[in-house]
Design a protein around this motif. Structure first.
Motif, short mmCIF file in Angstrom:
data_model
loop_
_atom_site.label_atom_id
_atom_site.label_comp_id
_atom_site.label_asym_id
_atom_site.label_seq_id
_atom_site.Cartn_x
_atom_site.Cartn_y
_atom_site.Cartn_z
N CYS A 122 27.91 37.10 39.17
CA CYS A 122 29.34 37.20 39.15
C CYS A 122 29.85 38.64 39.15
O CYS A 122 30.72 38.96 39.89
N GLU A 123 29.55 39.30 38.11
CA GLU A 123 30.01 40.61 37.91
C GLU A 123 29.67 41.30 39.00
O GLU A 123 30.17 42.44 39.75
N CYS A 126 31.69 40.80 42.15
CA CYS A 126 33.17 41.17 42.12
C CYS A 126 33.01 42.58 42.49
O CYS A 126 33.85 43.23 43.27
N ARG A 130 34.61 44.16 46.18
CA ARG A 130 35.53 45.34 45.97
C ARG A 130 35.28 46.43 47.00
O ARG A 130 36.07 47.11 47.78
N PHE A 170 35.79 34.71 33.00
CA PHE A 170 36.60 35.84 33.84
C PHE A 170 38.13 35.77 33.97
O PHE A 170 38.72 36.46 34.42
N ILE A 188 33.67 34.79 45.82
CA ILE A 188 34.37 36.08 45.20
C ILE A 188 35.05 36.94 46.48
O ILE A 188 33.96 37.37 47.27
N SER A 190 37.91 40.08 47.12
CA SER A 190 38.83 41.17 46.38
C SER A 190 40.09 41.28 47.33
O SER A 190 40.15 41.31 48.27
N PRO A 195 39.39 41.31 41.69
CA PRO A 195 38.58 40.40 42.01
C PRO A 195 39.03 38.77 41.85
O PRO A 195 39.78 38.90 40.98
N ILE A 197 38.22 34.67 41.93
CA ILE A 197 36.75 33.70 41.88
C ILE A 197 37.40 32.56 42.38
O ILE A 197 38.38 31.94 41.74
#
Lengths: 240, 293
Positions: A122-123, A126, A130, A170, A188, A190, A195, A197
């Motif tokens: 997930c990170e 994100c 972006r 998050f 996900i 931006s 971000p 979700i």
């Protein structure tokens, strides 16, 4: 015969990106012949500076993952250094390398906590969202013709099929009590650099996954309401 | 003695992390320096924010990823990206470091020194000629803060720079913090360095503040170019000394860490402007005395 400068530069970078130089693990072992005459303490300092700069880029993408790695983090970073020399200066390239390293490690060593792979995915998503969204729309190179409504997954939307519902982490949750093991299809995106979700129904996840390119709206006549909802959420791009 | 006494433009290096603050304080800067690599590696929003500055404030172009010192042909794909950005930014000059950062298969992302020899200088000169054929604006070399030295170096820092610049037509982006750090870490006189540069060769200046670090095996703390703290007073003395011998078009404050310390950034700019004002006053005073004679 003097060795080519390039060969010596290659040896230098091999040394500067090694655990021996970064963590001082090589003790007083003699330096490679190509590097002799260079001050070892200064080389270690250079190695440390470069390593710290690289890890700062990676940590900026994976703040929660780094926290969750806990006491294991030091050993993991050492393993990463040995297995994955820096190939590129970019933050995303280094982050992908780190994620690939973790994923390979978790195939043979169970992650703790077990939802860590989902957090890392997930990170990374994100950061990727972006990078790929929030810009000028790409120029559509398709030939001009009668305008038929069509749609596609919005560029920059990243799909992650998580095994745990980790969204609470998050949203500011400090402990993992809210993390539940269940199939969680996520999208996900931006918006203005932040971000977002979304949890999706499995069939919507599959639909978005299939929409890499444009598709005619009338190919799915019963989804008008859904399309409008996904467009509103910034997950789908609709062209009339 | 400077060749002219026009005030250099004073500004900062543009950083995405302080985008909004920078835009809100544009009137405090005469110029912004854009790192082309931030456009190449940044996301679309970052690029859009940079391009939005074109026409609102003068921009100058700086690079960190060319690795001109790698003992290989120039990376033309990178150079062409840089060329497009220089044009898009309408930058009057393009600067890069006299250094290398990568070899095939590894990119350290940190600036490494070159052996300071005539043979290496010759190779660099050939590359600058190729570079100038693709990027039409003046090209400037920046001096790096070098942590170590290659044992075969037989030229001093200033001899190496002078040789390359004289043969290639490149100017110098003088990083005064790096000069100060190298002088302290490697033991030479930074004022002599400035005296040994041909007058007028310095076209732009970088200012910054670093920190002292310690490490195993280091006999004393090492001064590092961290771009994290206010510019030390000694670098302002060096700036004043440089201004009296060169006529830089721009002075750029670099800051990459502790970016939230906005007061420190503005304070540094004030001190730089005061230094420039003092030099201008002195230069005009000298000119008046001369004309009276």
């Amino acid at each position: 015969m003097a060795k080519r400068l390039l060969d010596r530069q290659i040896r230098l970078l091999e040394y500067l990106t090694s655990g021996g130089a970064i963590f001082g693990d090589d003790g007083n072992a003699p330096l490679d012949a190509d590097l002799q005459g260079i001050d070892r303490a200064r080389l270690r300092l250079e190695a440390r500076f470069s390593h710290e700069k690289r890890m700062e880029k990676i940590a900026a993408v994976f703040p929660r993952t780094f926290d969750l790695l806990g006491a294991e983090r030091g050993a993991i970073v050492r393993g990463f250094v040995e297995a994955c020399p820096p190939l590129d200066i970019g933050r995303m390239e280094n982050a992908r390398q780190f994620n690939d390293f973790l994923t390979a490690r978790w195939r043979v060593q169970r992650p703790t906590p077990p939802y860590l792979p989902d957090v890392a995915a997930c990170e990374l998503a994100c950061a990727q969202a972006r990078i790929e969204s929030d810009g000028e729309p790409e120029i559509d190179a398709s030939p001009a013709g009668p305008a038929a409504p069509r749609f596609r997954r919005k560029p920059g939307v990243v799909l992650v099929r998580a095994s745990f519902d980790i969204r609470m982490l998050f949203e500011g949750a400090r402990d993992d009590a809210a993390v539940i093991k269940r199939d969680t299809p996520l999208a996900i995106a931006s918006r203005d650099g932040a971000p977002q979700i979304f949890e999706l129904a499995p069939e919507v996840f599959d639909l978005l996954a299939a929409l890499d390119g444009w598709a005619a709206v009338d190919s799915l006549p019963e989804t008008d309401g859904l399309i409008a909802e996904l467009v509103d959420a910034g997950l789908l791009e609709l062209q009339h | 003695m400077a060749q002219r006494s026009a005030a250099p433009a004073v500004g900062i290096g543009y950083r995405a992390g302080i985008r909004d603050w920078t835009r809100a304080h544009l009137d405090r800067f005469d110029v912004l320096e854009v790192t082309v690599d931030h456009c190449i590696h940044g996301d679309r929003a970052q690029r859009a924010a940079i391009f939005d500055l074109v026409g609102r404030i003068p921009l100058t172009a700086h690079g960190i990823g060319l690795s001109i010192g790698t003992d290989m042909p120039l990376d033309l794909a990178y150079l062409d990206q840089a060329a497009r950005l220089v044009e898009r930014l309408d930058a009057p000059a393009y600067s890069e470091h006299l250094a290398f950062t990568r070899v095939p298969g590894r990119d350290l992302g940190n600036l490494l020194p070159l052996p300071k020899t005539e043979a290496v200088a010759e190779a660099i000169v050939a590359k600058v000629r190729a570079l100038r054929s693709r990027i039409p604006v003046p090209f400037l070399f920046e001096n790096i803060a070098s942590v170590f030295e290659w044992p075969e170096s037989n030229l001093s820092d200033v001899e190496f720079f002078n040789l390359i610049c004289a043969e290639s037509g490149a100017g110098i982006l003088l990083d005064i913090e790096n000069l100060y750090l190298n002088a302290a870490n490697h033991g030479f006189d930074p004022f002599e360095f400035l005296d040994s540069l041909p007058p007028g060769l310095v076209k732009q200046v970088h200012m910054a503040g670093g920190m002292a670090v310690t490490g195993d095996g280091l006999p004393r703390p090492f001064l590092a170019d961290s771009h994290s703290h206010p510019a030390p007073a000694v670098t302002l003395d060096l700036l004043a000394y440089a201004l009296a011998r060169h006529a830089p078009a721009a002075i750029v404050l670099e800051r990459d860490d502790r970016l939230d310390a906005a007061d420190e950034i503005l304070g540094d700019l004030e001190r730089i402007r005061a230094c420039v004002d003092a030099w201008l006053k002195e230069a005009h005073g000298e000119a008046a005395v001369g004309s009276a004679d």
